[in-house]
Structures are given as structure tokens and as C-alpha cells.
Scaffold this active site. Sequence first.
Site, PDB file in Angstrom:
ATOM      1  N   LYS A  99      57.008 -94.416  -3.292  1.00 36.14           N
ATOM      2  CA  LYS A  99      55.953 -93.583  -3.921  1.00 36.14           C
ATOM      3  C   LYS A  99      54.635 -93.751  -3.167  1.00 36.14           C
ATOM      4  O   LYS A  99      54.129 -94.858  -3.022  1.00 36.14           O
ATOM      5  CB  LYS A  99      55.786 -93.994  -5.392  1.00 36.14           C
ATOM      6  CG  LYS A  99      54.591 -93.347  -6.104  1.00 36.14           C
ATOM      7  CD  LYS A  99      54.497 -93.730  -7.586  1.00 36.14           C
ATOM      8  CE  LYS A  99      53.215 -93.219  -8.240  1.00 36.14           C
ATOM      9  NZ  LYS A  99      53.072 -93.604  -9.655  1.00 36.14           N
ATOM     10  N   ASP A 146      45.698 -92.111  -8.126  1.00 35.27           N
ATOM     11  CA  ASP A 146      46.249 -91.556  -9.362  1.00 35.27           C
ATOM     12  C   ASP A 146      45.178 -91.544 -10.453  1.00 35.27           C
ATOM     13  O   ASP A 146      44.943 -92.541 -11.118  1.00 35.27           O
ATOM     14  CB  ASP A 146      47.463 -92.394  -9.801  1.00 35.27           C
ATOM     15  CG  ASP A 146      48.131 -91.839 -11.059  1.00 35.27           C
ATOM     16  OD1 ASP A 146      47.777 -90.711 -11.473  1.00 35.27           O
ATOM     17  OD2 ASP A 146      49.020 -92.519 -11.608  1.00 35.27           O
ATOM     18  N   LYS A 175      43.248 -90.652 -16.802  1.00 34.42           N
ATOM     19  CA  LYS A 175      43.251 -92.062 -17.202  1.00 34.42           C
ATOM     20  C   LYS A 175      41.864 -92.480 -17.675  1.00 34.42           C
ATOM     21  O   LYS A 175      40.868 -91.895 -17.240  1.00 34.42           O
ATOM     22  CB  LYS A 175      43.606 -92.922 -15.972  1.00 34.42           C
ATOM     23  CG  LYS A 175      45.060 -92.873 -15.563  1.00 34.42           C
ATOM     24  CD  LYS A 175      45.300 -93.766 -14.360  1.00 34.42           C
ATOM     25  CE  LYS A 175      46.739 -93.713 -13.890  1.00 34.42           C
ATOM     26  NZ  LYS A 175      47.711 -94.222 -14.857  1.00 34.42           N
ATOM     27  N   ASP A 208      48.428 -97.020  -5.829  1.00 31.91           N
ATOM     28  CA  ASP A 208      49.591 -96.263  -6.295  1.00 31.91           C
ATOM     29  C   ASP A 208      50.449 -95.747  -5.128  1.00 31.91           C
ATOM     30  O   ASP A 208      51.441 -95.059  -5.342  1.00 31.91           O
ATOM     31  CB  ASP A 208      49.127 -95.103  -7.196  1.00 31.91           C
ATOM     32  CG  ASP A 208      50.118 -94.806  -8.304  1.00 31.91           C
ATOM     33  OD1 ASP A 208      50.982 -95.656  -8.577  1.00 31.91           O
ATOM     34  OD2 ASP A 208      50.028 -93.705  -8.892  1.00 31.91           O
ATOM     35  N   ASP A 234      50.123 -87.582 -15.926  1.00 29.44           N
ATOM     36  CA  ASP A 234      49.984 -88.933 -15.380  1.00 29.44           C
ATOM     37  C   ASP A 234      51.346 -89.553 -15.046  1.00 29.44           C
ATOM     38  O   ASP A 234      51.405 -90.573 -14.372  1.00 29.44           O
ATOM     39  CB  ASP A 234      49.214 -89.801 -16.394  1.00 29.44           C
ATOM     40  CG  ASP A 234      48.692 -91.085 -15.782  1.00 29.44           C
ATOM     41  OD1 ASP A 234      48.717 -91.193 -14.532  1.00 29.44           O
ATOM     42  OD2 ASP A 234      48.266 -91.969 -16.547  1.00 29.44           O
ATOM     43  N   GLU A 242      53.333 -88.808 -12.829  1.00 28.60           N
ATOM     44  CA  GLU A 242      53.504 -87.993 -11.617  1.00 28.60           C
ATOM     45  C   GLU A 242      54.453 -88.624 -10.608  1.00 28.60           C
ATOM     46  O   GLU A 242      55.054 -87.935  -9.793  1.00 28.60           O
ATOM     47  CB  GLU A 242      52.135 -87.733 -10.963  1.00 28.60           C
ATOM     48  CG  GLU A 242      51.602 -88.825 -10.037  1.00 28.60           C
ATOM     49  CD  GLU A 242      51.359 -90.173 -10.715  1.00 28.60           C
ATOM     50  OE1 GLU A 242      51.247 -90.199 -11.955  1.00 28.60           O
ATOM     51  OE2 GLU A 242      51.294 -91.189 -10.002  1.00 28.60           O
ATOM     52  N   ARG A 302      57.363 -90.074 -10.940  1.00 23.53           N
ATOM     53  CA  ARG A 302      58.751 -89.650 -11.107  1.00 23.53           C
ATOM     54  C   ARG A 302      58.937 -88.204 -10.641  1.00 23.53           C
ATOM     55  O   ARG A 302      60.001 -87.832 -10.169  1.00 23.53           O
ATOM     56  CB  ARG A 302      59.178 -89.851 -12.570  1.00 23.53           C
ATOM     57  CG  ARG A 302      58.369 -89.069 -13.557  1.00 23.53           C
ATOM     58  CD  ARG A 302      58.481 -89.629 -14.978  1.00 23.53           C
ATOM     59  NE  ARG A 302      57.738 -90.872 -15.132  1.00 23.53           N
ATOM     60  CZ  ARG A 302      57.669 -91.560 -16.271  1.00 23.53           C
ATOM     61  NH1 ARG A 302      58.299 -91.148 -17.340  1.00 23.53           N
ATOM     62  NH2 ARG A 302      56.974 -92.674 -16.326  1.00 23.53           N
TER      63      ARG A 302
HETATM   64  N1  BES Z   1      50.612 -95.137 -11.362  1.00 26.40           N
HETATM   65  C1  BES Z   1      50.903 -95.219 -12.736  1.00 26.40           C
HETATM   66  C2  BES Z   1      51.561 -96.532 -13.139  1.00 26.40           C
HETATM   67  C3  BES Z   1      50.741 -97.770 -12.922  1.00 26.40           C
HETATM   68  C4  BES Z   1      50.028 -98.302 -13.974  1.00 26.40           C
HETATM   69  C5  BES Z   1      50.727 -98.406 -11.713  1.00 26.40           C
HETATM   70  C6  BES Z   1      49.297 -99.462 -13.791  1.00 26.40           C
HETATM   71  C7  BES Z   1      50.001 -99.559 -11.530  1.00 26.40           C
HETATM   72  C8  BES Z   1      49.294-100.083 -12.577  1.00 26.40           C
HETATM   73  C9  BES Z   1      51.837 -94.082 -13.171  1.00 26.40           C
HETATM   74  O1  BES Z   1      51.732 -92.927 -12.442  1.00 26.40           O
HETATM   75  C10 BES Z   1      51.476 -93.775 -14.577  1.00 26.40           C
HETATM   76  O2  BES Z   1      50.375 -93.357 -14.799  1.00 26.40           O
HETATM   77  N2  BES Z   1      52.404 -93.969 -15.494  1.00 26.40           N
HETATM   78  C11 BES Z   1      52.175 -93.717 -16.872  1.00 26.40           C
HETATM   79  C12 BES Z   1      53.399 -93.064 -17.432  1.00 26.40           C
HETATM   80  C13 BES Z   1      53.224 -92.543 -18.832  1.00 26.40           C
HETATM   81  C14 BES Z   1      52.267 -91.370 -18.828  1.00 26.40           C
HETATM   82  C15 BES Z   1      54.568 -92.143 -19.339  1.00 26.40           C
HETATM   83  C16 BES Z   1      51.913 -95.056 -17.551  1.00 26.40           C
HETATM   84  O3  BES Z   1      52.547 -96.046 -17.172  1.00 26.40           O
HETATM   85  O4  BES Z   1      51.059 -95.116 -18.414  1.00 26.40           O
HETATM   86 ZN    ZN Z   2      51.031 -93.156 -10.474  1.00 28.97          ZN
HETATM   87 ZN    ZN Z   3      50.156 -91.672 -13.212  1.00 29.21          ZN
END
Ligand code: BES
Ligand code: ZN
Ligand code: ZN
Length: 491
Positions: A262, A267, A274, A285, A344, A346, A348
Amino acid sequence: MEVKADSRQFHEIECDALAVAVFEGEKPEDGSLAEINKRSNGVIASLIETGEFTGKSGESAYVHNPGEMKARRLLLLGAGKKEEITADSIRKIAGTAARTLRGKKARSFALLRRSQLPIGESAQAATEGALISLFDPDKYHTSDKTENQLETMILVATGADSGDIHGSIERGRIIAEATNFAREVINEPANVMTPTELARLAGEVAKDYGLEIDVLDEARMKDLGMGAFLGVAQGSAEPAKIIVLTYSPKTESAETIAIVGKGVTFDTGGISIKPSDGMEKMKYDMAGGATTIGAMRAIAQLKPSVKIIGIVPTTENMPGGRAQRPGDVVRAMSGKTIEVINTDAEGRLILADAVAYARKLGATKIVDLATLTGAVSIALGDVYVALLGTDQSWIDQVLAAGKKAGEKIWQLPLDKDYREQIKSEIADIKNVGGRKAGTITGAYFIREFVEDTPWAHLDIAGAAWNENGKPHLAVGPTGVCLRTLVNLVCG
Ligand code: BES
Ligand code: ZN
Ligand code: ZN
């Protein structure tokens, strides 16, 4: 820093410091400690007798002018229980010695061999540990920068043929330098490390180490029908890319392993934005993508006999007038439709098209690594990486490669009952599965796009960033899983 082996006795080696691991409960007359104790006029005995030093992991003692030896100082490091020592303990000891002695302005140090592990394995681990420890994230300080004064680490291998150890040191160096390369890339701010810059760097790696490279632009992605990836990319003014690095062995291989990382260079969350607190961390990210490029750099030098493709889908995830909206439905390259509930989630979405592209390029096995979910830190903290997948024998190979690399990886269940959570009313699938089991539903989403290709997924969102720093490791990006990937494909 140069790393070399020396087959003489420790006291004959000229250096600023001699670093010695001491096991818990060891006596001054035990093993090679006896000779050091004798030559240092009983320093070890007195440190142990006063209870000042017990050999517990984390302890250290440092003395100047240790006596009848050419080393000018002596650093003792607690190594914990002798029966528990592994290659990873050696990495940590060598790393702690290097970081500590650099702080004390040493230019050279010798590390005494104290474990029964095979000499090659311990030389590689010491080389990796020391070189990885010397990385610092302070590139943008204009003053008070950590100056890297350490010039030489000498591995004391008394009586051994140092020629034998040379290959192990070289392998350790290749892996450590690739890890530090990945960490530097991860650490760059998002205004510097754009998808375009990441692709340029990958091009440099390809040129320097002899890999093939292909960079897909958005027009090619459109032709391929990559609606899931392009939906994420459409909110950003920075052009998105898919970087493809290929390593081909000399003789044709039946197997093609794809490593997919990835590469979200920032992000924000997109329209599902966020919170601002801590958002600056989202520059990492793209850790999976940078680690994939770093792994390909090491693979190109180690030359395994299997074909490997490194695929890095890279884009920003931004809000804005052209950004995708919650509720949008996109069509992935595989033909499946996706309801984007949360912009968010994104990672996947871009991986859905990247793993489909890996299959199109002929991958017979896929491993992806991604900072995919915050939920993985709730489950495993920043200690373990989560591993999920479809093919237990492939998963077992990843677990074994991780164990050998000293990287902590824990398998979570990818049970089909979790599929319920990502069922959509209007499309084939939706991109979030609610609060429960977030790491599993994130992985399950990607699973829908790998179809029947054996696949393993590493969620590195927790372990890719080291919040506090450790005696053997700077704060910041860790490059976690690079060693696992290299072991996985190079054996
Ligand atoms: N990049 C984030 C995940 C992440 C969080 C990486 C903290 C490093 C530190 C990912 O894209 C994300 O935002 N995931 C969301 C998914 C949710 C919306 C289902 C998350 O984990 O909150
Ligand atoms: Zn992300
Ligand atoms: Zn995200």
C-alpha cells in the site's frame, strides 16, 4: 559503517571499545568473561558482586581503560537468560552497542561473540542490528543533527576463518541498507514523497540494482478498468501511479511471487475526513509500498531463483471538489462493484485493483503489506503485525520467514462468517464492516479480489511506526516486514 570479522583474540584488536554481552546470573569466571575479568583487573567481578550489573536485558555498564587489551573502553550489555538467546537478541545487542557507543563518540568497536548460534547466523544478525540501529529520522534538522561517527564494527570471531563469515556479513548489510532505505522513504513528509517521487525513486532502485520497471499512469489504469483505485485517486491533484518492479532469475521459474505494498503517500481520510489530532502521522501510510521497494532492492542483490514482482499502488487520499463521496459505487478491475461507505477505508480499495493486477501479471502467490487498519493496534499494539490469508501453507511460510527474521507476526482468523459484515444492499460488497473485527473485515475485503490465488496479507499499521524509540532503534519508521519478505522469497 564498515563491518568486518577478525579472527584474533579480543585483546589483540585495536578499537575504541569492546562490547560484551553478559547473560543473567553469569559469574565473572564463566566462559570468555574470565579472560576479560582477568585482563581488566577484576572489573567484571566487582560490577557483579556489588549487584550493579546482573546481566538482565536492558542493563549496561561502561568503563574506560579496561586494562590489558587494545580496546580503550569496555561496554557490558545485559543479554537476559542464556538459554533464551536468539538471532534477534544478537540484533538488539549489536544495535544497542552501536547506538550507545556512537553516543559516546566512539569511531570503532569490537563485538565479542558470546552465543552458541551458528557463526554465519550471528554475524548476519549483528550486522543487521548494528546498521539498522544507526538510522535517525532527523534529516531536516539544520543543526544538532546526529552525526554518524561510527566507522567500523569488528565482529570478534576468534579462530574462525573470517572468509566464511564474509558472505553472512554481506547478506546482513544488503538487508539492513534496504531497510534503512525504506525507513528514509517512509519518513519523508508527504509534500516531498508524492506518488510521482516514489515512482522516481523506484526507477533509481531499478536502474542501480538491475530490475525491470513499469509505471502505470491513470490513463492506463482507466483502460484496465481500475475503478476502485481511481475512485480514491480522483480527489487528489497529485497524479496516482502503480509502480511495478520485476526481478527475473537467470533460469525460468514456474512460480511468480507478487509483493504488493500500500502506497498512500498521505491519508486525510478523504471526505470521511480524519480528526486533525495526529493526522500528520498519515505520511507513513505508504510504509507497505516503501518496504516493497526496499525488499525488491535487497532481492535484486540476493538473486533468488524465483521470479518476484513488487507492485506499489500509490496515491494520496484527499478531500476536495472531485473527491469520491460516501455512498459512491465503483467498479473494480475484477468486475465486482463496491459501495464506498467510508472514504477513509481507501487502502483496501487500491489494493483490490493492485492484487487483481498481480494476478493479471501471472502471480502464482501474493503477499501484500499495508498500513490498513487502526484496529490492528487495538488488537496487537505496535508489537505484532497481523497476518491473514487464504492458503494455510503459504501463511505458514510467511510465519516461518518472520520467525527467522525476528519479526513478530500473529495470524488472525479469516473466517467466512465475517463476510456478512461487508455485505452491501446495492453492490457486490461494501468497503467497511463496522466497529467489530476491523482488521479481519479489512482483509476480507481484499480477499474478494485475490480469488483463488494463494494470498497472505500483513497489516503493519501498528508495527510500522515506533512511537518512543528503543536503545537499539530510533523513533519513527521501522521498515517492519522487509526482512520477513526477503526471507520468504530468498529462503
Ligand atoms: N491508513 C489508515 C489506517 C491506519 C491507522 C494506519 C492508524 C496507521 C495508523 C486506513 O486507511 C484507515 O483509515 N482505516 C480506517 C478504516 C475504517 C474507516 C474502516 C480505520 O482504521 O479507522
Ligand atoms: Zn490509509
Ligand atoms: Zn484511511
